[in-house]
Design an enzyme around this catalytic site. Structure first.
Site, PDB file in Angstrom:
ATOM      1  N   HIS A  77     -27.838 -11.689  -4.432  1.00 45.47           N
ATOM      2  CA  HIS A  77     -27.312 -13.039  -4.606  1.00 45.47           C
ATOM      3  C   HIS A  77     -25.804 -13.088  -4.405  1.00 45.47           C
ATOM      4  O   HIS A  77     -25.266 -14.070  -3.904  1.00 45.47           O
ATOM      5  CB  HIS A  77     -27.676 -13.553  -6.003  1.00 45.47           C
ATOM      6  CG  HIS A  77     -27.571 -15.035  -6.147  1.00 45.47           C
ATOM      7  ND1 HIS A  77     -28.426 -15.916  -5.518  1.00 45.47           N
ATOM      8  CD2 HIS A  77     -26.706 -15.807  -6.837  1.00 45.47           C
ATOM      9  CE1 HIS A  77     -28.095 -17.156  -5.832  1.00 45.47           C
ATOM     10  NE2 HIS A  77     -27.053 -17.123  -6.635  1.00 45.47           N
TER      11      HIS A  77
ATOM     12  N   LYS B 221     -21.076 -27.627   1.898  1.00 41.50           N
ATOM     13  CA  LYS B 221     -21.834 -26.388   1.702  1.00 41.50           C
ATOM     14  C   LYS B 221     -23.171 -26.723   1.052  1.00 41.50           C
ATOM     15  O   LYS B 221     -23.287 -27.719   0.336  1.00 41.50           O
ATOM     16  CB  LYS B 221     -21.057 -25.418   0.804  1.00 41.50           C
ATOM     17  CG  LYS B 221     -21.691 -24.020   0.723  1.00 41.50           C
ATOM     18  CD  LYS B 221     -20.904 -23.131  -0.210  1.00 41.50           C
ATOM     19  CE  LYS B 221     -21.483 -21.721  -0.246  1.00 41.50           C
ATOM     20  NZ  LYS B 221     -20.814 -20.888  -1.261  1.00 41.50           N
TER      21      LYS B 221
ATOM     22  N   GLN C 183     -28.756 -21.495 -16.719  1.00 47.05           N
ATOM     23  CA  GLN C 183     -27.624 -22.113 -17.388  1.00 47.05           C
ATOM     24  C   GLN C 183     -27.942 -23.539 -17.824  1.00 47.05           C
ATOM     25  O   GLN C 183     -28.921 -24.130 -17.385  1.00 47.05           O
ATOM     26  CB  GLN C 183     -26.409 -22.152 -16.436  1.00 47.05           C
ATOM     27  CG  GLN C 183     -26.183 -20.875 -15.661  1.00 47.05           C
ATOM     28  CD  GLN C 183     -26.879 -20.852 -14.308  1.00 47.05           C
ATOM     29  OE1 GLN C 183     -28.048 -21.204 -14.183  1.00 47.05           O
ATOM     30  NE2 GLN C 183     -26.161 -20.433 -13.292  1.00 47.05           N
TER      31      GLN C 183
ATOM     32  N   HIS D   7     -30.927 -22.942  -5.806  1.00 45.31           N
ATOM     33  CA  HIS D   7     -31.115 -22.624  -7.226  1.00 45.31           C
ATOM     34  C   HIS D   7     -32.615 -22.517  -7.475  1.00 45.31           C
ATOM     35  O   HIS D   7     -33.185 -23.213  -8.305  1.00 45.31           O
ATOM     36  CB  HIS D   7     -30.452 -23.680  -8.118  1.00 45.31           C
ATOM     37  CG  HIS D   7     -29.541 -23.087  -9.139  1.00 45.31           C
ATOM     38  ND1 HIS D   7     -29.417 -23.551 -10.422  1.00 45.31           N
ATOM     39  CD2 HIS D   7     -28.698 -22.026  -9.073  1.00 45.31           C
ATOM     40  CE1 HIS D   7     -28.538 -22.830 -11.092  1.00 45.31           C
ATOM     41  NE2 HIS D   7     -28.089 -21.893 -10.292  1.00 45.31           N
TER      42      HIS D   7
ATOM     43  N   ASP E 283     -18.054 -25.730  -5.878  1.00 43.11           N
ATOM     44  CA  ASP E 283     -17.676 -25.041  -4.642  1.00 43.11           C
ATOM     45  C   ASP E 283     -16.814 -25.930  -3.761  1.00 43.11           C
ATOM     46  O   ASP E 283     -15.882 -25.457  -3.102  1.00 43.11           O
ATOM     47  CB  ASP E 283     -18.938 -24.631  -3.861  1.00 43.11           C
ATOM     48  CG  ASP E 283     -19.538 -23.326  -4.360  1.00 43.11           C
ATOM     49  OD1 ASP E 283     -18.816 -22.550  -5.004  1.00 43.11           O
ATOM     50  OD2 ASP E 283     -20.725 -23.087  -4.106  1.00 43.11           O
TER      51      ASP E 283
ATOM     52  N   SER F  62     -22.284 -19.577 -17.847  1.00 38.41           N
ATOM     53  CA  SER F  62     -22.037 -20.899 -18.426  1.00 38.41           C
ATOM     54  C   SER F  62     -21.385 -21.789 -17.371  1.00 38.41           C
ATOM     55  O   SER F  62     -20.593 -21.322 -16.549  1.00 38.41           O
ATOM     56  CB  SER F  62     -21.116 -20.780 -19.650  1.00 38.41           C
ATOM     57  OG  SER F  62     -21.760 -20.102 -20.699  1.00 38.41           O
TER      58      SER F  62
ATOM     59  N   ASP G 240     -25.981 -23.538   5.998  1.00 41.49           N
ATOM     60  CA  ASP G 240     -27.379 -23.129   5.932  1.00 41.49           C
ATOM     61  C   ASP G 240     -27.762 -22.592   4.566  1.00 41.49           C
ATOM     62  O   ASP G 240     -26.965 -21.967   3.882  1.00 41.49           O
ATOM     63  CB  ASP G 240     -27.693 -22.087   7.005  1.00 41.49           C
ATOM     64  CG  ASP G 240     -26.827 -20.847   6.879  1.00 41.49           C
ATOM     65  OD1 ASP G 240     -26.885 -20.166   5.846  1.00 41.49           O
ATOM     66  OD2 ASP G 240     -26.080 -20.543   7.829  1.00 41.49           O
TER      67      ASP G 240
ATOM     68  N   GLY H  60     -22.643 -21.314   3.814  1.00 42.75           N
ATOM     69  CA  GLY H  60     -24.072 -21.173   3.569  1.00 42.75           C
ATOM     70  C   GLY H  60     -24.390 -20.299   2.381  1.00 42.75           C
ATOM     71  O   GLY H  60     -23.514 -19.889   1.620  1.00 42.75           O
TER      72      GLY H  60
END
EC number: 6.3.5.3
Length: 741
Positions: free
Chosen positions: A54, A96, A245, A100, A122, A318, A500, A537
């Site tokens: 990840h 972007k 979270q 999740h 982001d 968090s 992407d 991406g």
């Protein structure tokens, strides 16, 4: 279970506890070589999250290098929080997409909500004001209790966060297939606007400068979320609920305003959000990018819970937290800005010269790691690749036209397929009008928002037909980029670039890695031909459970630039408008909605695509739109021409359509041949349109009689009330959600 104090470096090695944290045997040996000693528990956790798929993209990184990511208008490509593209007049668009998926599978509301919150951060970490949200969702077929629950809660989570934070959710896409039954995909996209001079980077430069923590205090939620997202979902994944979270959209709204104000201060050196791997990733990545080191005192980190260990503080995910680097001596200026919004900003560390990542707690050094070992020098694996046996078998199948005896009845069935049916149930829950810039609302080929104070607009779409990728990853990869660009062009905009969200199964399976490899090659070829560089991406792997992988699903989020006067609807507009189809239908049904309805499966060859033909048609169509010749434009996708005709008359204006087609009726109506468009033109523009756009065939007329009438070779094949078809299409998903299977 051992307590944290009992997890000594010796115990970690003897009990092989590093395996539970996500490090392999070889990776643990490499960590010992880097440190020249055994890692302690905190260091083991830090390496495990930073070297997780990840965070490190350790199996996908070799493939990502194939994407074209540069162009004169690209101001920031992959490597920062989001990509940035110039749109002229000193302005740029920032966007972007991120997944999740695993969190949404075990805790769908919070998993989806925090996916939205993370992608917003982001974008504003670059210095941009978020102006629009999109999403791309995948679920099993609705109608069972578990799938219905996941679907309803994910949509509720997206709406709950986006609506409260005050950013319009302007569109997206939802598809359904059994391959996603246990592995829903939740990909969230955010778009922001920025002036060139406000662009920020997430770097920790300037030895002696202060590292500041801002936003919500740290709790124990989301610990090891990055590692959780880097493994298969299992029957006992509910135990990973602490890895999900909990979000607070109201605090996020304050954080946006505070950060955008802080960016106006030259005291700010760099900023990054605390996303996957929390404080660990933001701190180590910022230092590594700057070629510096960092020392942090964890006693100074704002905490939501008592007695948090260094391990918990560093691995917590968090939400609503940012890490800033501030010019030494000017900390108070930044603290005052955050205090104005009721947020805490605390000095927690310092940029150092020695390129180490050193953590202190209670007067003791609890971690000391070379910073590049966590970021730039994370392991990269070139995985074995093997063509999927089932794909080889599909390629050898002959093209078959599914047998359809009643084309009107088939149209009704297709309109009720969940992937085709109206998604009003979904987007009615989203506030698409907040900020008052939305010009084209959800339900069209692409959403459109105006840029206030200008004559410009942004068109935004998300797309992916994973069935085509399942049948032929390379051809499907080309198609996903082409279809996204088609949607942008149909709205009247010039595609600028793409982001992407690459969702696949387990990359250690050579056939899955082959799917990744071939689909990236196809996407890259299309992105080059259509001049849509990949500027940002996300990769999400291990989307499988019980040995069953999802279909390869590389979602594309695309943004285009248009003049407000060129914005083109995807629905028919006026009686007597001429109806045209651009592009010829071929007997291509592999992966189609019709194939699924008739045979219950997807097989054979995916529809082919000629990228040069695609590029030429898109540019001709766009020229026609910009010349004012086109009333409406809609790309032909799932369900073919028949579905596009039906969707185009679902306007509530009492419009109908009458068309005459030739050839095989099933091919003419339901083929999913690529690079095709349905457009309408005013009669007075007929000649100019036909000289501007090649391969356009006049097939009919928009009427005012609320009837969809289709003749093929002179024989009536479909004659249905538009209002009846509309109700079937609109009511399909709510009906499925009411089933108690």
């Amino acid at each position: 279970m051992l307590s944290t104090s009992e997890m000594t470096p010796e115990t970690i090695e003897q009990e092989k506890l590093y395996l539970d944290l996500g490090l392999s045997e070889a990776e643990y040996v490499r960590v010992k070589q880097i440190l020249q000693r055994r890692p302690n528990f905190t260091e083991t956790g830090i390496f495990s999250v930073m070297w997780s798929e990840h965070c490190s993209y350790k199996t996908s990184k070799p493939l990502l290098k194939k994407f074209p990511s540069t162009a004169p208008h690209v101001l920031q490509g992959p490597g920062e929080g989001a990509g940035v593209v110039d749109i002229g007049d000193g302005m740029a668009v920032v966007f972007k997409i991120e997944s999740h998926n695993h969190p949404s599978a075990v805790e769908p509301y919070q998993g989806a909500a925090t996916g939205v919150g993370g992608i917003i951060r982001d974008v504003f970490s670059i210095g941009a004001r978020p102006v629009a949200l999109m999403n791309s969702l995948r679920f099993g077929n609705p109608g069972t209790g578990n799938v219905n629950h996941l679907f309803q809660e994910v949509v509720r989570g997206i709406a709950g966060y986006g609506n409260c934070v005050g950013i319009p959710t302007v569109g997206g896409e939802v598809q359904f297939d059994n391959s996603y039954e246990d592995n829903p995909l939740v990909n969230a996209m955010c778009v922001g606007l920025i002036r060139h001079e406000d662009m920020q980077k997430g770097i920790a430069s300037g030895v002696g400068n202060t590292v500041m923590y801002a936003g919500a205090p740290t709790g124990r939620d989301g610990i090891h979320g990055a590692t959780f997202a880097s493994g298969d979902l299992t029957d006992d994944s509910d135990k990973d609920r602490p890895s999900v979270q909990v979000g607070d959209p109201f605090m996020e709204k304050l954080l946006i305003e505070a950060c955008l104000e802080a960016i106006q201060s030259d005291a700010l050196v760099g900023m990054q959000d605390m996303g996957a791997a929390g404080l660990t990733s933001s701190a180590s990545e910022m230092a590594s990018k700057a070629g510096t080191g960092m020392i942090m005192n964890l006693d100074l980190v704002p905490k939501r819970e008592a007695n948090m260990s260094a391990y918990e503080l560093m691995l917590s995910e968090s939400q609503e937290r940012m890490l800033l680097v501030v010019e030494k001596g000017r900390e108070q200026e930044i603290m005052d800005i955050f205090a104005k919004y009721g947020l805490e900003a605390a000095a927690v560390g310092e940029v150092t010269e020695n390129t180490s990542f050193r953590l202190l707690q209670h007067g003791t050094t609890v971690a000391d790691i070379p910073v590049d070992a966590l970021a730039e020098e994370a392991p990269v694996y070139h995985m074995p690749s093997k063509e999927a046996a089932y794909v080889k078998a599909f390629q050898q199948m002959d093209e078959r036209i599914p047998e359809v005896n009643d084309h009107a009845d088939m149209l009704k069935q297709l309109l009720q397929q969940p992937t085709i049916a109206s998604k009003e149930y979904v987007y009615d829950q989203y506030d698409s009008m907040v900020q008052t810039n939305t010009v084209v609302t959800p339900g069209s080929d692409a959403a459109v928002i105006r840029i206030k104070g200008t004559d410009k607009a942004l068109a935004i779409t998300t797309d992916c037909n994973s069935r085509y990728l399942h049948l032929d990853p390379e051809t499907g990869g080309k198609t996903v980029v082409a279809e996204a660009a088609r949607n942008i062009v149909c709205s009247g905009a010039q595609p600028l670039g793409l982001t992407d969200g690459l969702n696949y199964g387990n990359p250690t399976n050579p056939e899955v890695f082959w799917q990744m490899e071939k689909s990236v090659e196809g996407m890259s070829a299309a992105a080059k031909m259509l001049e849509t560089p990949v500027i940002s991406g996300n990769v999400s792997l291990y989307n499988q459970s019980n040995g069953k992988s999802i279909y390869p699903t590389p979602v594309v989020g695309m943004v285009g630039l248009a003049s407000l006067e060129d914005i083109t609807p995807s629905f028919f507009q006026e009686t007597d408008d001429l109806v045209y189809v651009i592009g010829e239908a071929k007997p291509e049904f592999g992966g189609s909605e019709l194939q699924k309805v008739v045979s219950g499966k997807y097989e054979g060859k995916a529809p082919g695509i000629d990228l040069q033909v695609e590029a030429d048609r898109q540019q001709q169509l766009l020229r026609g739109i910009q010349a004012g010749l086109i009333q409406s434009a809609h790309d032909l996708s799932e369900g073919g021409l028949a579905i596009a005709l039906a969707e185009s008359v679902f306007t509530g204006k009492g419009l109908g359509v009458e068309v005459d087609l030739a050839g095989d009726a099933t091919v003419a109506l339901f083929s999913e041949t690529q690079s095709r468009f349905l457009v309408t033109v005013r009669p007075e523009h007929k000649e100019d349109f036909e000289t501007t756009v090649d391969n356009a065939v006049h097939i009919g007329l928009v009427t005012n009689n609320d009837t969809l009438l289709v003749r093929v070779n002179g024989t009536t094949k479909i004659e249905e009330d538009v209002s009846t078809l509309h109700q079937l299409w609109k009511g399909a998903i709510p009906c499925m959600l009411n089933r108690k299977a």
